[in-house]
Design a protein around this motif. Structure first.
Motif, PDB file in Angstrom:
ATOM      1  N   PRO A  88      11.535   6.767 -19.567  1.00  0.00           N
ATOM      2  CA  PRO A  88      10.204   7.301 -19.436  1.00  0.00           C
ATOM      3  C   PRO A  88      10.225   8.663 -19.016  1.00  0.00           C
ATOM      4  O   PRO A  88      11.216   9.343 -18.961  1.00  0.00           O
ATOM      5  N   HIS A 103       4.535   4.234 -12.896  1.00  0.00           N
ATOM      6  CA  HIS A 103       5.872   4.401 -12.947  1.00  0.00           C
ATOM      7  C   HIS A 103       6.629   5.550 -13.490  1.00  0.00           C
ATOM      8  O   HIS A 103       7.670   6.170 -13.008  1.00  0.00           O
ATOM      9  N   ARG A 152       6.921   1.463  -6.433  1.00  0.00           N
ATOM     10  CA  ARG A 152       6.385   0.871  -7.561  1.00  0.00           C
ATOM     11  C   ARG A 152       4.847   0.669  -7.312  1.00  0.00           C
ATOM     12  O   ARG A 152       4.560   0.568  -6.348  1.00  0.00           O
ATOM     13  N   VAL A 153       4.187   0.433  -8.339  1.00  0.00           N
ATOM     14  CA  VAL A 153       2.738   0.249  -7.964  1.00  0.00           C
ATOM     15  C   VAL A 153       2.372  -0.759  -7.165  1.00  0.00           C
ATOM     16  O   VAL A 153       1.517  -0.918  -6.385  1.00  0.00           O
ATOM     17  N   ASP A 155      -3.731  -3.063  -8.496  1.00  0.00           N
ATOM     18  CA  ASP A 155      -2.681  -2.281  -9.271  1.00  0.00           C
ATOM     19  C   ASP A 155      -3.446  -1.587 -10.406  1.00  0.00           C
ATOM     20  O   ASP A 155      -3.033  -0.667 -10.935  1.00  0.00           O
ATOM     21  N   LEU A 198       2.813   7.397  -4.273  1.00  0.00           N
ATOM     22  CA  LEU A 198       3.817   7.133  -5.443  1.00  0.00           C
ATOM     23  C   LEU A 198       4.778   8.165  -6.019  1.00  0.00           C
ATOM     24  O   LEU A 198       5.902   7.806  -6.406  1.00  0.00           O
ATOM     25  N   LYS A 256      10.910  -5.671  -4.874  1.00  0.00           N
ATOM     26  CA  LYS A 256      11.422  -6.443  -6.003  1.00  0.00           C
ATOM     27  C   LYS A 256      12.785  -7.043  -5.498  1.00  0.00           C
ATOM     28  O   LYS A 256      13.537  -6.473  -4.877  1.00  0.00           O
ATOM     29  N   ARG A 285       7.072   7.479 -10.406  1.00  0.00           N
ATOM     30  CA  ARG A 285       8.316   7.145  -9.742  1.00  0.00           C
ATOM     31  C   ARG A 285       9.516   7.708 -10.454  1.00  0.00           C
ATOM     32  O   ARG A 285      10.438   7.893  -9.985  1.00  0.00           O
ATOM     33  N   HIS A 286       9.488   7.795 -11.695  1.00  0.00           N
ATOM     34  CA  HIS A 286      10.776   8.049 -12.300  1.00  0.00           C
ATOM     35  C   HIS A 286      10.826   9.844 -12.175  1.00  0.00           C
ATOM     36  O   HIS A 286      11.874  10.197 -12.035  1.00  0.00           O
ATOM     37  N   ARG A 298      -3.570   2.248 -11.456  1.00  0.00           N
ATOM     38  CA  ARG A 298      -3.047   2.789 -12.926  1.00  0.00           C
ATOM     39  C   ARG A 298      -4.011   3.437 -13.644  1.00  0.00           C
ATOM     40  O   ARG A 298      -3.784   4.726 -13.960  1.00  0.00           O
ATOM     41  N   TYR A 355      17.050   5.734 -14.754  1.00  0.00           N
ATOM     42  CA  TYR A 355      15.987   6.606 -14.172  1.00  0.00           C
ATOM     43  C   TYR A 355      16.318   8.254 -14.126  1.00  0.00           C
ATOM     44  O   TYR A 355      15.546   9.082 -14.301  1.00  0.00           O
ATOM     45  N   HIS A 389      16.795  -0.260  -5.762  1.00  0.00           N
ATOM     46  CA  HIS A 389      17.573  -0.715  -7.004  1.00  0.00           C
ATOM     47  C   HIS A 389      18.829  -1.497  -6.381  1.00  0.00           C
ATOM     48  O   HIS A 389      19.462  -0.962  -5.469  1.00  0.00           O
TER      49      HIS A 389
END
Length: 330
Positions: A109, A260, A148-149, A237, A142, A175, A263-264, A241, A295, A286
């Protein structure tokens, strides 16, 4: 096979405690396999049809229609389903595991530069009033916390932990259904506090009145949500976006990224500032450090800089070779 799919989804929900979003993805992939099989063979599939031949035929039909990453994800779903059936004794072997995974391109990304993100968050063009303050707070969360969204829109009011002006976000059921806490910087905390000051303006009148009078009542849908949509319910979401895409276009960012991408950028900028990978891993949520490394791509110049600062012999002067001694004559 459809009954087996439902048993598998119950296992994922009750025993592995996967998120609703992940469960929807599993369900969609498995039902898509069944629908394609019925269209191809003219009958409903049996469990024995989860075989190498049918899985390969399914992937072949998708070739050119979907990205390799999508085909790889669907194959992973079939493998997990087959392993579930094998362990339950409903299949002798998991033949889906024998099918080779599609080769995926190594793509990363895009991380936006800091100045672009400053324009996206603080630049002109935001909506007036409560919606503009909400949008700024969402963007701060964010990028400032790397959420994450789905984690961002799932935040509730009681997920905020204040210590004076300092704010920590409690991510519940991220997650892998894992909880974590992530700090939010001073600008982000100020943006969230400003949004909380006008949040009630987006609530329906009945909810607004109950909050102002302190009346106890059953919580309406989205009432405890931190971020609200125009109708006073939890924001979705898709709306978030659309907000990020809109801000990228309005500010002329170098790339049009989604949530995202923020986030990256969060992870990349932390690494460039000297943060260690383990801390970034914890903040991103993670399970594996190897995921974090994807990432936080590094260019060769930075690797050399880190090596020269960290290795004890990176800058050490090599010892001069000893002078050759004259040989004794026999």
């Amino acid at each position: 096979m459809r009954d087996a799919v439902e048993r598998f989804l119950e296992h994922l929900r009750d025993e592995r405690r996967l998120s609703p979003h992940t469960l929807r993805a599993y369900r969609g992939d498995l039902l898509d396999f069944i629908d394609r099989f019925e269209a191809r063979r003219g009958r409903s599939p049996e469990l024995a049809d989860l075989a190498v031949r049918e899985v390969r035929a399914d992937l072949a039909e998708r070739f050119g229609e979907q990205a390799a990453s999508t085909s790889a994800r669907k194959l992973s779903t079939l493998r997990s389903f087959g392993e579930f059936l094998r362990r339950r004794g409903e299949l002798p072997d998991n033949e889906a595991a024998l099918v080779r995974r599609p080769k995926l391109p190594q793509r990363l990304p895009v991380a936006l530069p800091v100045e672009d993100l400053t324009d996206i968050i603080d630049g002109p063009g935001h909506a007036d009033g409560a919606l503009g303050l909400r949008d700024r707070a969402i963007l701060e969360v964010l990028y400032g916390a790397g959420l994450r969204v789905g984690e961002c829109v799932a935040l509730d009011l009681d997920h905020l932990r204040w210590d004076g002006d300092a704010l920590t976000l409690r991510v519940v059921g991220g997650k892998g259904n894992k909880d974590r806490e992530v700090p939010l910087g001073a600008p982000g905390a100020a943006a969230v506090r400003a949004w909380l000051g006008v949040r009630a303006q987006l609530l329906p009148p009945a909810q607004r009145m109950s909050e102002s009078t302190g009346t106890k009542r059953a919580a309406a849908k989205g009432e405890r949500a931190l971020f609200l949509g125009r109708r006073g319910q939890r924001i979705g979401d898709r709306s978030v976006r659309a907000l990020v895409y809109r801000r990228c276009e309005a500010t002329g960012a170098r790339a049009r990224v989604g949530p995202h991408g923020l986030r990256h950028s969060f992870a990349t900028h932390l690494l460039e500032g000297g943060c260690d990978l383990r801390s970034i891993q914890a903040m991103l949520g993670h399970a594996s450090l190897s995921t974090t490394q994807r990432y936080t791509h590094l260019d060769l110049g930075r690797i050399v800089d880190v090596y020269e600062r960290a290795h004890p012999r990176a800058r050490a002067t090599a010892p001069a070779p000893a002078e050759a001694r004259p040989r004794r004559r026999a």
